[in-house]
Design a protein around this motif. Structure first.
Motif, mmCIF file in Angstrom:
data_model
loop_
_atom_site.group_PDB
_atom_site.id
_atom_site.type_symbol
_atom_site.label_atom_id
_atom_site.label_comp_id
_atom_site.label_asym_id
_atom_site.label_seq_id
_atom_site.Cartn_x
_atom_site.Cartn_y
_atom_site.Cartn_z
ATOM 1 N N ARG A 33 -3.100 3.950 -3.754
ATOM 2 C CA ARG A 33 -2.462 5.060 -4.455
ATOM 3 C C ARG A 33 -2.520 6.334 -3.618
ATOM 4 O O ARG A 33 -1.554 7.085 -3.527
ATOM 5 N N THR A 83 -2.665 6.467 -0.367
ATOM 6 C CA THR A 83 -1.746 6.309 0.753
ATOM 7 C C THR A 83 -0.329 6.665 0.341
ATOM 8 O O THR A 83 0.385 7.384 1.054
ATOM 9 N N LYS A 84 0.120 6.183 -0.802
ATOM 10 C CA LYS A 84 1.465 6.481 -1.289
ATOM 11 C C LYS A 84 1.649 7.976 -1.512
ATOM 12 O O LYS A 84 2.635 8.568 -1.056
ATOM 13 N N ASP A 85 0.685 8.599 -2.190
ATOM 14 C CA ASP A 85 0.808 10.022 -2.504
ATOM 15 C C ASP A 85 0.779 10.886 -1.254
ATOM 16 O O ASP A 85 1.459 11.909 -1.175
ATOM 17 N N PRO A 143 10.864 3.962 4.388
ATOM 18 C CA PRO A 143 11.048 5.040 3.406
ATOM 19 C C PRO A 143 12.359 5.783 3.623
ATOM 20 O O PRO A 143 12.784 6.022 4.761
ATOM 21 N N TRP A 174 4.309 9.064 1.409
ATOM 22 C CA TRP A 174 5.693 9.076 0.909
ATOM 23 C C TRP A 174 5.681 8.736 -0.575
ATOM 24 O O TRP A 174 5.837 7.584 -0.964
ATOM 25 N N TRP A 231 0.831 -1.205 0.000
ATOM 26 C CA TRP A 231 0.000 0.000 0.000
ATOM 27 C C TRP A 231 0.866 1.255 0.000
ATOM 28 O O TRP A 231 0.602 2.203 -0.730
ATOM 29 N N LEU A 232 1.904 1.250 0.848
ATOM 30 C CA LEU A 232 2.791 2.412 0.888
ATOM 31 C C LEU A 232 3.500 2.618 -0.445
ATOM 32 O O LEU A 232 3.867 3.744 -0.794
ATOM 33 N N GLY A 233 3.700 1.520 -1.177
ATOM 34 C CA GLY A 233 4.330 1.619 -2.492
ATOM 35 C C GLY A 233 3.356 1.922 -3.611
ATOM 36 O O GLY A 233 3.753 1.975 -4.790
ATOM 37 N N GLY A 234 2.075 2.098 -3.281
ATOM 38 C CA GLY A 234 1.087 2.441 -4.289
ATOM 39 C C GLY A 234 0.574 1.269 -5.090
ATOM 40 O O GLY A 234 -0.070 1.466 -6.133
ATOM 41 N N GLU A 259 9.276 2.981 -2.677
ATOM 42 C CA GLU A 259 9.118 1.834 -3.570
ATOM 43 C C GLU A 259 8.921 0.575 -2.731
ATOM 44 O O GLU A 259 9.728 0.265 -1.853
ATOM 45 N N ALA A 260 7.843 -0.145 -3.018
ATOM 46 C CA ALA A 260 7.536 -1.347 -2.240
ATOM 47 C C ALA A 260 8.538 -2.452 -2.548
ATOM 48 O O ALA A 260 8.759 -2.808 -3.710
#
Length: 289
Positions: free
Chosen positions: A121, A123-125, A140, A128, A111-114, A132-133
């Motif tokens: 998406r 969450t990533k934006d 991060p 952080w 999720w953090l990697g989008g 990259e996941a």
């Protein structure tokens, strides 16, 4: 003294309170250690000393009561039910850590990697954008520092073979007890205890290498924290199991246990097999995958 019509109830059981105090002291010491407090290691050592004192005193009391004939069939059933629930609680304990590992690796890091639609998406934006996941990850912007992940082969594989062999030796000892071959019982227990402490020693060496040669510490992001929490708690359980087996070895050497009355041995053997199974899960999901 228990009979078929009465049930022995122990009085003034202080050892559970001492054991709880020791575990709480160890937990508080560990929390202080993680937060950089100088008193943390001292609290952990004191808590461990209390815990070992509890094991020594409680096992000695149980052994004297058992050998003096205080327990009957109903008490034996209570012991078995108590051990079953204790092992079940341990299963849930490790299930929580395995669940945390699964959630981290399969949900939160992607999720953090989008990876995914909608919320992923966003969450990533939001948190952080440049993350990259990947697994293993130190967080991060590599906030956990540079590290080398622990491989599955070498010491971990050797420890797996050692622990599996110890499961065989404790079973061999059990068969010796049932067949009234006390020499086989004692030899099997000696081998099991030796293998258990060897496992703990090799894991301590693995930790030393991780900290000083690989840069892998509790602070190495989510990978480091989950790795050391899972393997560390398992190592503690192995240490406790080896201590309990040492007590059983001493009692066997003193002539305790018969094929008809040996739940002290049987309960510890259950626990040891549980430790074996948990390690297999650790080796697969922490080291191999």
């Amino acid at each position: 003294m228990s009979t078929n019509d009465t049930y022995y109830v122990p009085h003034k059981a202080v050892w559970p309170f001492i054991g709880t105090a020791g575990l709480m002291m160890m937990l508080a010491g560990f929390a202080n250690y993680l937060n950089g407090s100088a008193i943390g290691p001292t609290m952990m050592i004191f808590g461990l000393s209390l815990f070992i004192l509890m094991l020594t005193g409680w096992f000695a009391l149980q052994a004297s009561e058992s050998e003096s004939g205080m327990y009957n069939h109903s008490v034996g059933i209570s012991y078995r039910m108590g051990m079953m629930w204790f092992i079940f609680s341990e299963v849930m304990f490790f299930a929580a850590f395995f669940g945390a590992l699964w959630y981290t690796r399969n949900l939160s890091v992607p999720w953090l990697g989008g990876i995914g639609d909608g919320p992923a998406r966003a969450t990533k934006d939001l948190l952080w954008p440049a993350f990259e996941a990947a697994w293993p990850t130190n967080g991060p912007a590599e906030v956990g520092g540079e590290f080398e992940p622990m491989g599955a082969f070498g010491l971990p594989l050797l420890n797996t073979l050692i622990l599996l062999t110890s499961g065989v030796t404790v079973t061999w000892a059990h068969h010796g007890l049932l067949a009234k071959k006390r020499d086989q019982l004692i030899k099997g227990l000696i081998a099991t205890v030796a293998l258990g402490f060897l496992f703990v020693g090799l894991q301590a060496f693995e930790y030393y290498e991780a900290y000083h040669e690989m840069g892998l510490t509790l602070g190495s992001g989510i990978y480091g924290s989950t790795f050391f929490m899972l393997t560390g708690f398992h190592g503690f359980h192995v240490c406790v199991g080896a201590i309990m087996l040492s007590v059983i070895l001493f009692r066997s050497w003193k002539g305790h246990f018969t094929p008809e009355n040996h739940f002290g041995f049987e309960g510890v053997a259950w626990y040891w097999h549980f430790v074996d199974v948990v390690w297999l899960g650790l080796f697969i999901f922490v080291y191999l995958l």
